[in-house]
Write a protein that holds these residues in place. Structure first.
Motif, PDB file in Angstrom:
ATOM      1  N   GLY A  30       0.633  -1.182  -0.089  1.00 31.50           N
ATOM      2  CA  GLY A  30       0.046  -0.124  -0.109  1.00 31.50           C
ATOM      3  C   GLY A  30       0.951   1.155   0.529  1.00 31.50           C
ATOM      4  N   CYS A  31       0.523   2.139  -1.092  1.00 29.20           N
ATOM      5  CA  CYS A  31       1.329   3.519  -0.893  1.00 29.20           C
ATOM      6  C   CYS A  31       0.746   4.422  -1.680  1.00 29.20           C
ATOM      7  CB  CYS A  31       2.465   3.196  -1.302  1.00 29.20           C
ATOM      8  SG  CYS A  31       3.277   4.929  -1.031  1.00 29.20           S
ATOM      9  N   PRO A  32       0.563   5.292  -1.107  1.00 31.15           N
ATOM     10  CA  PRO A  32      -0.747   6.216  -2.306  1.00 31.15           C
ATOM     11  C   PRO A  32       0.268   7.521  -2.780  1.00 31.15           C
ATOM     12  CG  PRO A  32      -0.903   7.144   0.401  1.00 31.15           C
ATOM     13  CD  PRO A  32      -0.113   5.730  -0.279  1.00 31.15           C
ATOM     14  N   VAL A  33       1.707   7.637  -3.075  1.00 32.03           N
ATOM     15  CA  VAL A  33       2.378   8.800  -2.685  1.00 32.03           C
ATOM     16  C   VAL A  33       2.978   9.158  -4.230  1.00 32.03           C
ATOM     17  CG1 VAL A  33       5.228  10.288  -2.281  1.00 32.03           C
ATOM     18  CG2 VAL A  33       3.069   8.163  -0.347  1.00 32.03           C
ATOM     19  N   GLY A  34       3.169   7.905  -4.931  1.00 33.36           N
ATOM     20  CA  GLY A  34       3.549   8.589  -6.415  1.00 33.36           C
ATOM     21  C   GLY A  34       4.300   8.852  -7.060  1.00 33.36           C
ATOM     22  N   CYS A  35       5.471   8.349  -6.029  1.00 32.11           N
ATOM     23  CA  CYS A  35       7.250   8.684  -6.810  1.00 32.11           C
ATOM     24  C   CYS A  35       7.304   8.065  -8.217  1.00 32.11           C
ATOM     25  CB  CYS A  35       7.911   8.055  -5.613  1.00 32.11           C
ATOM     26  SG  CYS A  35       7.955   8.935  -3.988  1.00 32.11           S
ATOM     27  N   PRO A  36       7.554   9.076  -9.228  1.00 31.56           N
ATOM     28  CA  PRO A  36       7.948   8.483 -10.682  1.00 31.56           C
ATOM     29  C   PRO A  36       8.857   8.007 -10.607  1.00 31.56           C
ATOM     30  CG  PRO A  36       8.197  11.335 -10.330  1.00 31.56           C
ATOM     31  CD  PRO A  36       7.910  10.936  -8.439  1.00 31.56           C
ATOM     32  N   TRP A  37      10.054   7.646  -9.790  1.00 28.42           N
ATOM     33  CA  TRP A  37      10.992   6.618  -9.872  1.00 28.42           C
ATOM     34  C   TRP A  37      11.284   5.615  -9.125  1.00 28.42           C
ATOM     35  CZ3 TRP A  37      11.526  11.162  -6.954  1.00 28.42           C
ATOM     36  CH2 TRP A  37      11.136  11.851  -5.529  1.00 28.42           C
ATOM     37  N   CYS A  38       9.723   5.369  -8.442  1.00 29.23           N
ATOM     38  CA  CYS A  38       9.439   4.201  -7.205  1.00 29.23           C
ATOM     39  C   CYS A  38      10.254   3.337  -8.302  1.00 29.23           C
ATOM     40  CB  CYS A  38       7.621   4.525  -7.158  1.00 29.23           C
ATOM     41  SG  CYS A  38       7.282   2.804  -5.709  1.00 29.23           S
ATOM     42  N   ASP A  39      10.482   2.483  -7.370  1.00 28.10           N
ATOM     43  CA  ASP A  39      11.233   0.182  -7.577  1.00 28.10           C
ATOM     44  C   ASP A  39      10.462  -0.310  -7.129  1.00 28.10           C
ATOM     45  OD1 ASP A  39      12.391   1.314  -5.404  1.00 28.10           O
ATOM     46  OD2 ASP A  39      14.488   0.729  -6.053  1.00 28.10           O
ATOM     47  N   THR A  40       9.392   0.261  -6.067  1.00 27.04           N
ATOM     48  CA  THR A  40       8.534  -0.661  -5.561  1.00 27.04           C
ATOM     49  C   THR A  40       7.001  -0.578  -6.549  1.00 27.04           C
ATOM     50  OG1 THR A  40       7.781   0.439  -3.912  1.00 27.04           O
ATOM     51  CG2 THR A  40      10.181  -1.682  -3.662  1.00 27.04           C
ATOM     52  N   ARG A  41       6.698  -0.698  -7.204  1.00 27.25           N
ATOM     53  CA  ARG A  41       5.059   0.088  -7.549  1.00 27.25           C
ATOM     54  C   ARG A  41       4.471  -0.833  -7.263  1.00 27.25           C
ATOM     55  NH1 ARG A  41       4.602   4.111 -12.164  1.00 27.25           N
ATOM     56  NH2 ARG A  41       7.131   5.304 -12.038  1.00 27.25           N
ATOM     57  N   HIS A  42       4.820  -2.236  -7.711  1.00 29.59           N
ATOM     58  CA  HIS A  42       4.010  -3.776  -7.399  1.00 29.59           C
ATOM     59  C   HIS A  42       3.387  -3.577  -5.558  1.00 29.59           C
ATOM     60  CE1 HIS A  42       8.287  -4.500  -6.025  1.00 29.59           C
ATOM     61  NE2 HIS A  42       7.525  -4.963  -5.051  1.00 29.59           N
ATOM     62  N   THR A  43       4.283  -2.232  -5.116  1.00 31.36           N
ATOM     63  CA  THR A  43       3.564  -2.461  -3.646  1.00 31.36           C
ATOM     64  C   THR A  43       1.875  -1.095  -3.319  1.00 31.36           C
ATOM     65  OG1 THR A  43       4.896  -0.800  -3.057  1.00 31.36           O
ATOM     66  CG2 THR A  43       5.466  -2.667  -2.756  1.00 31.36           C
ATOM     67  N   TRP A  44       2.189  -0.677  -4.722  1.00 31.21           N
ATOM     68  CA  TRP A  44       0.888   0.102  -4.195  1.00 31.21           C
ATOM     69  C   TRP A  44      -0.044   0.351  -4.402  1.00 31.21           C
ATOM     70  CZ3 TRP A  44       2.369   4.378  -8.574  1.00 31.21           C
ATOM     71  CH2 TRP A  44       3.648   4.876  -8.776  1.00 31.21           C
ATOM     72  N   VAL A  45      -0.877  -1.181  -4.693  1.00 28.57           N
ATOM     73  CA  VAL A  45      -2.718  -1.497  -4.358  1.00 28.57           C
ATOM     74  C   VAL A  45      -2.659  -2.570  -3.190  1.00 28.57           C
ATOM     75  CG1 VAL A  45      -4.439  -2.429  -6.002  1.00 28.57           C
ATOM     76  CG2 VAL A  45      -2.479  -0.139  -6.975  1.00 28.57           C
ATOM     77  N   THR A  92       9.224  -0.991   5.708  1.00 28.15           N
ATOM     78  CA  THR A  92       9.337  -1.026   4.985  1.00 28.15           C
ATOM     79  C   THR A  92       7.791  -0.511   3.936  1.00 28.15           C
ATOM     80  OG1 THR A  92      10.400  -0.159   2.881  1.00 28.15           O
ATOM     81  CG2 THR A  92      10.439  -2.209   3.648  1.00 28.15           C
ATOM     82  N   GLY A  93       7.954  -0.024   2.526  1.00 25.34           N
ATOM     83  CA  GLY A  93       6.527  -0.574   1.992  1.00 25.34           C
ATOM     84  C   GLY A  93       7.589  -0.322   0.382  1.00 25.34           C
ATOM     85  N   GLY A  94       6.411  -0.094  -0.176  1.00 27.42           N
ATOM     86  CA  GLY A  94       4.755   1.000  -0.012  1.00 27.42           C
ATOM     87  C   GLY A  94       5.238   1.826   1.373  1.00 27.42           C
ATOM     88  N   GLU A  95       4.284   2.490   1.768  1.00 32.94           N
ATOM     89  CA  GLU A  95       4.289   3.816   2.394  1.00 32.94           C
ATOM     90  C   GLU A  95       3.562   2.082   3.892  1.00 32.94           C
ATOM     91  OE1 GLU A  95       5.236   6.731   3.794  1.00 32.94           O
ATOM     92  OE2 GLU A  95       4.973   5.550   5.656  1.00 32.94           O
ATOM     93  N   THR A 119      10.021   5.608   5.526  1.00 32.86           N
ATOM     94  CA  THR A 119       8.576   6.200   5.646  1.00 32.86           C
ATOM     95  C   THR A 119       8.397   7.638   4.791  1.00 32.86           C
ATOM     96  OG1 THR A 119       6.918   7.077   6.604  1.00 32.86           O
ATOM     97  CG2 THR A 119       9.093   7.585   7.619  1.00 32.86           C
ATOM     98  N   SER A 120       7.575   7.563   3.961  1.00 31.79           N
ATOM     99  CA  SER A 120       7.452   8.998   3.344  1.00 31.79           C
ATOM    100  C   SER A 120       7.190  10.509   3.644  1.00 31.79           C
ATOM    101  CB  SER A 120       6.626   8.680   1.760  1.00 31.79           C
ATOM    102  OG  SER A 120       5.296   8.894   2.828  1.00 31.79           O
ATOM    103  N   GLY A 121       6.859  10.344   4.967  1.00 39.59           N
ATOM    104  CA  GLY A 121       7.034  11.137   6.177  1.00 39.59           C
ATOM    105  C   GLY A 121       5.176  11.699   5.515  1.00 39.59           C
ATOM    106  N   PRO A 137      11.409  12.314   2.973  1.00 36.46           N
ATOM    107  CA  PRO A 137      10.533  13.404   2.173  1.00 36.46           C
ATOM    108  C   PRO A 137      10.945  13.635   0.869  1.00 36.46           C
ATOM    109  CG  PRO A 137      12.646  14.564   3.329  1.00 36.46           C
ATOM    110  CD  PRO A 137      13.158  13.054   3.282  1.00 36.46           C
ATOM    111  N   LYS A 138       9.108  12.889   0.499  1.00 36.38           N
ATOM    112  CA  LYS A 138       8.186  13.044  -0.794  1.00 36.38           C
ATOM    113  C   LYS A 138       7.457  14.351  -1.019  1.00 36.38           C
ATOM    114  CE  LYS A 138      10.515   8.623  -1.911  1.00 36.38           C
ATOM    115  NZ  LYS A 138      11.095   8.163  -0.588  1.00 36.38           N
ATOM    116  N   ILE A 139       8.129  14.848  -1.450  1.00 36.00           N
ATOM    117  CA  ILE A 139       7.829  16.795  -2.219  1.00 36.00           C
ATOM    118  C   ILE A 139       6.827  16.519  -4.028  1.00 36.00           C
ATOM    119  CG2 ILE A 139       7.939  18.807  -1.819  1.00 36.00           C
ATOM    120  CD1 ILE A 139      10.353  17.793  -0.361  1.00 36.00           C
TER     121      ILE A 139
END
Ligand code: SF4
Length: 223
Positions: A30-45, A92-95, A119-121, A137-139
């Motif tokens: 689970g992660c709703p942050v949406g970083c373009p370079w994320c290397d764990t996109r499989h954890t988002w949903v 870790t995650g995900g978030e 965490t992304s904070g 921090p993901k800004i």
């Protein structure tokens, strides 16, 4: 409390203050942050249709969007089942801070593990007081979330990904006026091992007396 666990594996912590330390990674789905370079996109949903047996999240031969609900006690029991010897655990995650981590962190601290959260904070950090909190921090990411002042105040380490000077300036803006721990470690981490990002991060760290965080696991080509 049941946590959606994506995978549990043992490796070497590759970045930040604990670089080089053997560590058990517990990855939450689970992660709703949406970083373009994320290397764990499989954890988002967290897809209910992708719930899998615990045995599958303990078998890390495949990156997957599967997850299994596990309690803190089940996570702890899995370490023995897998024969893991590391005494440092990274949540870790995900978030991971989408979830109240008090039960999981209490269980692991009581069992004698040193605990770190990455965490992304962008979510409130609910964990045992002794947990080492690394805020990366993901800004301005696609998910539109902001970094919480309470997350910066709780951080033991602020590890910021940088590729260009704009990212350093974003960190400056974020930290100006923020309440931080006196002993907080501030580190810059070059994004994607790009040489220009690494040169920039080194120069700024030397100038500010900050720490350089290199993703050594990427150079070693390990998880
Ligand atoms: S916060 Fe982490 S898991 Fe979430 S999108 Fe960003 S890099 Fe990926």
């Amino acid at each position: 409390m049941l946590y959606p666990i994506n995978e549990i594996f043992q490796t070497i912590q590759g970045e930040g203050v604990f670089t080089g330390l053997p560590a058990i990674f517990v990855r939450l789905q689970g992660c709703p942050v949406g970083c373009p370079w994320c290397d764990t996109r499989h954890t988002w949903v967290v897809d209910p249709a992708r719930q899998v047996p615990i045995s599958q999240v303990l078998d890390c031969s495949n990156e997957s969007d599967g997850w299994s609900p596990m309690s803190g006690a089940q996570v702890l029991a899995s370490f023995a089942e897998l024969g893991y010897r590391a005494k440092h655990v990274v949540i870790t995650g995900g978030e991971p801070c989408l979830y109240d981590l008090n039960e999981l962190s209490e269980t692991l601290h009581q069992a004698g593990y040193q605990l770190q959260i990455e965490t992304s904070g962008t979510s409130e950090i609910l964990t045992h007081p002794a947990t080492w909190v690394t805020v990366s921090p993901k800004i301005g990411m696609a998910g539109g979330l902001t970094v919480l002042p309470s997350a910066l105040a709780r951080a033991n380490e602020i590890k910021h990904p940088v590729a260009m000077m704009r990212h350093v300036e974003e960190l400056d803006d974020l930290l100006s006026g923020a309440q931080l721990r006196e002993d907080v470690v501030i580190a810059l981490q070059p994004i994607s091992q790009k040489p220009r990002a690494t040169e920039l991060a080194m120069a700024v760290c030397i100038e500010r007396n900050w720490r350089l965080s290199i993703q050594t696991h990427k150079y070693l080509e390990i998880d």
